[in-house]
Design a protein around this motif. Structure first.
Motif, PDB file in Angstrom:
ATOM      1  N   GLU A  15       0.823  -1.182  -0.078  1.00  0.00           N
ATOM      2  CA  GLU A  15      -0.030  -0.099  -0.176  1.00  0.00           C
ATOM      3  C   GLU A  15       0.954   1.151   0.207  1.00  0.00           C
ATOM      4  OE1 GLU A  15      -0.467  -2.724   1.971  1.00  0.00           O
ATOM      5  OE2 GLU A  15      -2.711  -3.322   1.570  1.00  0.00           O
ATOM      6  N   THR A  32     -10.695  -6.901   4.725  1.00  0.00           N
ATOM      7  CA  THR A  32     -11.871  -6.061   5.413  1.00  0.00           C
ATOM      8  C   THR A  32     -11.765  -4.597   4.609  1.00  0.00           C
ATOM      9  OG1 THR A  32     -10.360  -5.316   6.823  1.00  0.00           O
ATOM     10  CG2 THR A  32     -11.436  -7.184   7.638  1.00  0.00           C
ATOM     11  N   GLY A  33     -10.674  -4.534   3.806  1.00  0.00           N
ATOM     12  CA  GLY A  33     -10.416  -2.900   2.914  1.00  0.00           C
ATOM     13  C   GLY A  33     -10.087  -1.823   4.399  1.00  0.00           C
ATOM     14  N   THR A  45      -6.932  -1.803   5.504  1.00  0.00           N
ATOM     15  CA  THR A  45      -5.706  -1.198   5.245  1.00  0.00           C
ATOM     16  C   THR A  45      -5.762  -0.192   4.132  1.00  0.00           C
ATOM     17  OG1 THR A  45      -4.567  -3.226   5.837  1.00  0.00           O
ATOM     18  CG2 THR A  45      -3.124  -2.066   4.626  1.00  0.00           C
TER      19      THR A  45
HETATM   20  C1  PRP Z   1      -2.616  -8.371   3.486  1.00  0.00           C
HETATM   21  C2  PRP Z   1      -2.803  -7.483   2.200  1.00  0.00           C
HETATM   22  C3  PRP Z   1      -3.114  -6.285   2.743  1.00  0.00           C
HETATM   23  C4  PRP Z   1      -3.990  -6.647   3.854  1.00  0.00           C
HETATM   24  C5  PRP Z   1      -5.542  -6.424   3.588  1.00  0.00           C
HETATM   25  O1  PRP Z   1      -1.279  -7.805   3.875  1.00  0.00           O
HETATM   26  O2  PRP Z   1      -1.330  -7.576   1.559  1.00  0.00           O
HETATM   27  O3  PRP Z   1      -1.995  -5.473   2.950  1.00  0.00           O
HETATM   28  O4  PRP Z   1      -3.573  -7.845   4.352  1.00  0.00           O
HETATM   29  O5  PRP Z   1      -6.292  -6.865   4.680  1.00  0.00           O
HETATM   30  P1  PRP Z   1      -7.634  -5.689   4.971  1.00  0.00           P
HETATM   31  O6  PRP Z   1      -8.322  -5.469   3.846  1.00  0.00           O
HETATM   32  O7  PRP Z   1      -8.079  -6.601   5.954  1.00  0.00           O
HETATM   33  O8  PRP Z   1      -6.812  -4.494   5.705  1.00  0.00           O
HETATM   34  P2  PRP Z   1      -0.462  -8.978   4.999  1.00  0.00           P
HETATM   35  O9  PRP Z   1      -1.109  -8.723   6.424  1.00  0.00           O
HETATM   36  O10 PRP Z   1      -0.394 -10.267   4.501  1.00  0.00           O
HETATM   37  O11 PRP Z   1       0.968  -8.225   5.057  1.00  0.00           O
HETATM   38  P3  PRP Z   1       1.916  -7.730   4.010  1.00  0.00           P
HETATM   39  O12 PRP Z   1       1.938  -6.357   3.913  1.00  0.00           O
HETATM   40  O13 PRP Z   1       3.108  -8.363   4.064  1.00  0.00           O
HETATM   41  O14 PRP Z   1       1.327  -8.154   2.418  1.00  0.00           O
END
Ligand code: PRP
Length: 210
Positions: free
Chosen positions: A141, A158-159, A161
């Motif tokens: 992100e 969940t959206g 992040t």
């Molecule tokens: C995953 C994905 C997003 C987040 C989405 O990251 O890459 O960053 O989860 O989840 P959300 O919509 O509920 O917020 P992850 O935790 O696997 O870590 P990463 O940054 O290493 O990809």
């Protein structure tokens, strides 16, 4: 002995609970320890905790007979395995995301940051859109915020992040969920036992949906 690769973490715990309920328990796995392998000799099952993105590697090479992997990993790495069952958990979606209000300038090559290079290439190739891929390993992100890329291709659950970083989904590429996978020769030689697990898991999922 049937070797089962479980994805380490919250999803893996859910999956183990399903296996336990399906009649394949291994109580030692619930003890608080840093052990990675757990065996129930009586019923001939051995579980091990694997990094989620590595499950398909263990299964493809036969180090595990079956395992549970996210559809994202299966689409990205296309391992030579059988996909037996959609477990209907670990649900999320693979999306193109961008800063709020982003408009694509189709005259320019689009810069896309992602962990999922192959999914991204296939998606844009189908659209005939020129892209430059920037491969990242995590915190994807950040890329559009710091103008490292125009958009990202990443998992949205969940959206939260996205929201907390002023980004938004632009397009859903594919829905994702956890899949039960099997090694091809294990399926031949230990097929009966694997089929038993598949039908017990299916029955449990049907009960849940009733
Ligand atoms: C995953 C994905 C997003 C987040 C989405 O990251 O890459 O960053 O989860 O989840 P959300 O919509 O509920 O917020 P992850 O935790 O696997 O870590 P990463 O940054 O290493 O990809």
């Amino acid at each position: 002995m049937l070797n089962v690769a479980l994805p380490k973490g919250r999803l893996g715990e859910k999956v183990y609970a399903m296996f336990e309920k399906a009649g394949f328990p291994c109580p030692a796995i619930k003890e608080n320890s840093r052990k990675l392998i757990f065996e129930n000799e009586e019923i001939g099952i051995r579980y091990f905790w694997v990094k989620p993105s590595d499950v398909a590697i263990y299964v493809e090479h036969g180090a595990a007979d079956i395992g549970i992997a996210g559809k994202d990993i299966l689409l990205e790495y296309t391992p030579d395995i059988y996909e037996l069952l959609d477990l209907d958990i670990g649900k999320c979606r693979m999306c193109v995301c961008a800063k709020k209000g982003f408009r694509d300038n189709t005259q320019k090559t689009l810069k896309v940051a992602t962990k999922f290079t192959n999914i991204t290439k296939n998606y844009y190739a189908k659209m005939g859109r020129d892209i430059d891929i920037i491969h990242l390993n995590g915190s994807i992100e950040l890329a559009p915020i710091l103008n490292l890329s125009d958009v990202i291709v990443d998992i949205v659950e969940t959206g939260t992040t996205l929201k907390e970083n002023n980004l938004e989904p632009v397009e859903t590429i594919v829905p994702i969920s956890a899949r039960l996978i099997a090694n091809k020769s294990s399926f031949k030689f230990k097929g009966d036992k694997i089929e038993k697990i598949v039908s017990a898991l299916k029955m449990q999922m049907e009960d849940k949906n009733d």
